[in-house]
Design a protein around this motif. Structure first.
Motif, short mmCIF file in Angstrom:
data_model
loop_
_atom_site.label_atom_id
_atom_site.label_comp_id
_atom_site.label_asym_id
_atom_site.label_seq_id
_atom_site.Cartn_x
_atom_site.Cartn_y
_atom_site.Cartn_z
N ARG A 78 -9.54 -12.10 -8.59
CA ARG A 78 -8.69 -11.47 -9.62
C ARG A 78 -9.32 -11.75 -10.98
NH1 ARG A 78 -3.48 -13.79 -9.75
NH2 ARG A 78 -2.81 -11.97 -10.94
N HIS B 155 3.70 -4.78 -5.21
CA HIS B 155 2.52 -4.06 -5.70
C HIS B 155 2.99 -2.78 -6.38
CE1 HIS B 155 -2.00 -3.32 -5.03
NE2 HIS B 155 -1.56 -2.46 -5.94
N GLN B 156 2.79 -2.73 -7.69
CA GLN B 156 3.23 -1.57 -8.47
C GLN B 156 2.17 -0.47 -8.41
OE1 GLN B 156 5.18 -3.02 -12.31
NE2 GLN B 156 4.04 -4.82 -11.63
N MET B 157 2.63 0.77 -8.47
CA MET B 157 1.71 1.92 -8.39
C MET B 157 2.10 3.01 -9.38
SD MET B 157 1.78 2.43 -4.30
CE MET B 157 3.30 1.56 -4.02
N SER B 158 1.09 3.48 -10.12
CA SER B 158 1.31 4.71 -10.90
C SER B 158 0.70 5.90 -10.17
CB SER B 158 0.71 4.56 -12.30
OG SER B 158 -0.64 4.19 -12.22
N GLY B 159 0.03 5.64 -9.06
CA GLY B 159 -0.59 6.71 -8.29
C GLY B 159 0.41 7.43 -7.41
N ARG C 119 -9.40 -11.06 -15.44
CA ARG C 119 -8.76 -10.64 -16.68
C ARG C 119 -9.75 -10.78 -17.83
NH1 ARG C 119 -5.49 -9.28 -13.39
NH2 ARG C 119 -3.21 -9.40 -13.54
N ARG D 250 1.50 -14.88 -8.58
CA ARG D 250 1.81 -13.47 -8.30
C ARG D 250 0.52 -12.67 -8.21
NH1 ARG D 250 1.01 -8.87 -9.99
NH2 ARG D 250 -0.29 -9.82 -11.58
N TRP D 251 0.39 -11.85 -7.23
CA TRP D 251 -0.72 -10.90 -7.19
C TRP D 251 -0.28 -9.69 -6.39
CZ3 TRP D 251 -3.86 -9.80 -2.67
CH2 TRP D 251 -3.49 -10.50 -1.53
N SER D 252 -1.09 -8.67 -6.38
CA SER D 252 -0.69 -7.37 -5.81
C SER D 252 -1.48 -7.08 -4.54
CB SER D 252 -0.95 -6.26 -6.83
OG SER D 252 -0.32 -6.53 -8.06
N PHE E 48 -4.51 7.64 -1.55
CA PHE E 48 -5.03 6.26 -1.53
C PHE E 48 -3.89 5.27 -1.31
CE2 PHE E 48 -5.73 2.28 -3.83
CZ PHE E 48 -6.86 1.80 -3.16
N ASN E 49 -2.78 5.47 -2.01
CA ASN E 49 -1.66 4.54 -1.88
C ASN E 49 -0.91 4.72 -0.56
OD1 ASN E 49 -2.12 3.19 -4.31
ND2 ASN E 49 -0.97 4.72 -5.48
N TRP F 134 -1.83 2.45 2.52
CA TRP F 134 -1.41 1.07 2.75
C TRP F 134 0.09 0.84 2.50
CZ3 TRP F 134 0.59 -1.15 -1.61
CH2 TRP F 134 0.20 -0.58 -2.83
N ARG G 247 -2.33 -5.33 -0.75
CA ARG G 247 -2.14 -4.03 -0.09
C ARG G 247 -1.89 -4.21 1.41
NH1 ARG G 247 -6.14 -3.13 -3.90
NH2 ARG G 247 -5.48 -1.71 -5.56
#
Ligand SMILES: Cc1cc2nc3c(=O)[nH]c(=O)nc-3n(C[C@H](O)[C@H](O)[C@H](O)COP(=O)(O)O)c2cc1C
Length: 200
Positions: free
Chosen positions: A177, A128-132, A179, A18-20, A76-77, A80, A22
Motif C-alpha cells: 500500500r 472496498h469503495q468503488m466509483s467504477g 501514499r 484498514r485496507w481495501s 472490472f468491479n 470480484w 478484493r
C-alpha cells in the motif's frame, strides 16, 4: 499485518489497519446487528447544518438489491465484488426538501461512507469503495429521483485468501500500500510549503 499503513508516527489501529481487499469470502453473511452497526455509524456522521444529505441503498448477497447494485458496476468491479456480503450504494441528496442546493452533499456523504467503512473494520470486516459503476443504470434500477447523485458503491464482507483471485487481481491484492509523503499534501504558510513537524 502486511497491509498495515507505514506511518511516521503511530495512528489508531483502526485507521492503520484498514485496507481495501478484493478477495471476499463468498460463504460469509453479515448478521443483522453488524449491518445495523454499519448504518448507524454512517447515520451519525457530521454534516453541514446537520442536513444529512445522504441516502444508502443496501443489498445483501442473494437479494434483489444486491443483484441490481452489482449489475451497475463496471466489469472490472463485477469480477470480484459479487463475493462481498453486502453492497451499499452511497447517494448524495444535492437539494433540501425546499429545493435549496446542498453544496456540501458530496463531502458529507463521503464522511458518512468513511464512518461506515471504519465501523466495518471495527467489526472485523473489510470494506472496498468503488466509483467504477454506471450511475444512470443504478438510478434506473431503483428509481432514484432527480437531484440525488449516486457517488460510490461500498463492498463489505469478510476478507479471504488472495489465492481465490485471478492473477491480475491477486497482484493488486498483495502489492504494498502506498501514499504520497506528508509534505506533498499538507501545507502551511504558503501553498506547497510543507508543515514543519519538527519539535519547537
Ligand atoms: C471513492 C473511491 C472510489 C474507488 N473506486 C474503486 C473502483 O472502482 N474499483 C476498485 O477496485 N477500487 C476502487 N477504490 C479503492 C481504491 O483504489 C483504494 O482505496 C486505494 O487504492 C487505496 O488503497 P487502500 O484503500 O487499501 O488504502 C476506490 C476508492 C474510493 C475511496
Amino acid at each position: 499485518m502486511p497491509h498495515r499503513a507505514l506511518t511516521s508516527v503511530p495512528v489508531h489501529p483502526l485507521l492503520a489497519e484498514r485496507w481495501s481487499p478484493r478477495s471476499f469470502d463468498p460463504a460469509h453473511t453479515l448478521g443483522d446487528g453488524q449491518l445495523a452497526s454499519l448504518l448507524e455509524a454512517a447515520r451519525w456522521a457530521a454534516s453541514a447544518f446537520n442536513v444529512q444529505p445522504w441516502r444508502f441503498l443496501v443489498g445483501r448477497r442473494g437479494d434483489a438489491t444486491f443483484k441490481a447494485v452489482h449489475g451497475a458496476l463496471i466489469g472490472f468491479n463485477q469480477r470480484w465484488a459479487g463475493d462481498a456480503s453486502v453492497l451499499i450504494a452511497a447517494v448524495a441528496a444535492e437539494f433540501k426538501a425546499d429545493g435549496t442546493p446542498v453544496p456540501t452533499a458530496a463531502y458529507d456523504t463521503g464522511l458518512a461512507a468513511a464512518q461506515l467503512t471504519t465501523q466495518a473494520h471495527a467489526e472485523g470486516l473489510h470494506a472496498h469503495q468503488m466509483s467504477g459503476f454506471d450511475p444512470g443504470r443504478l438510478a434506473a434500477a431503483f428509481g432514484i429521483p432527480e437531484g440525488f447523485r449516486p457517488l460510490a458503491v461500498i463492498a463489505v464482507g469478510a476478507v479471504a485468501d488472495p489465492e481465490r483471485l485471478d492473477d491480475s487481481l491477486r497482484a493488486r491484492e498483495t502489492a504494498p500500500r502506498e501514499r504520497r509523503p506528508l509534505e506533498e499534501s499538507f501545507f502551511s504558510g504558503a501553498w506547497g510549503e510543507p508543515v514543519d513537524l519538527r519539535p519547537a
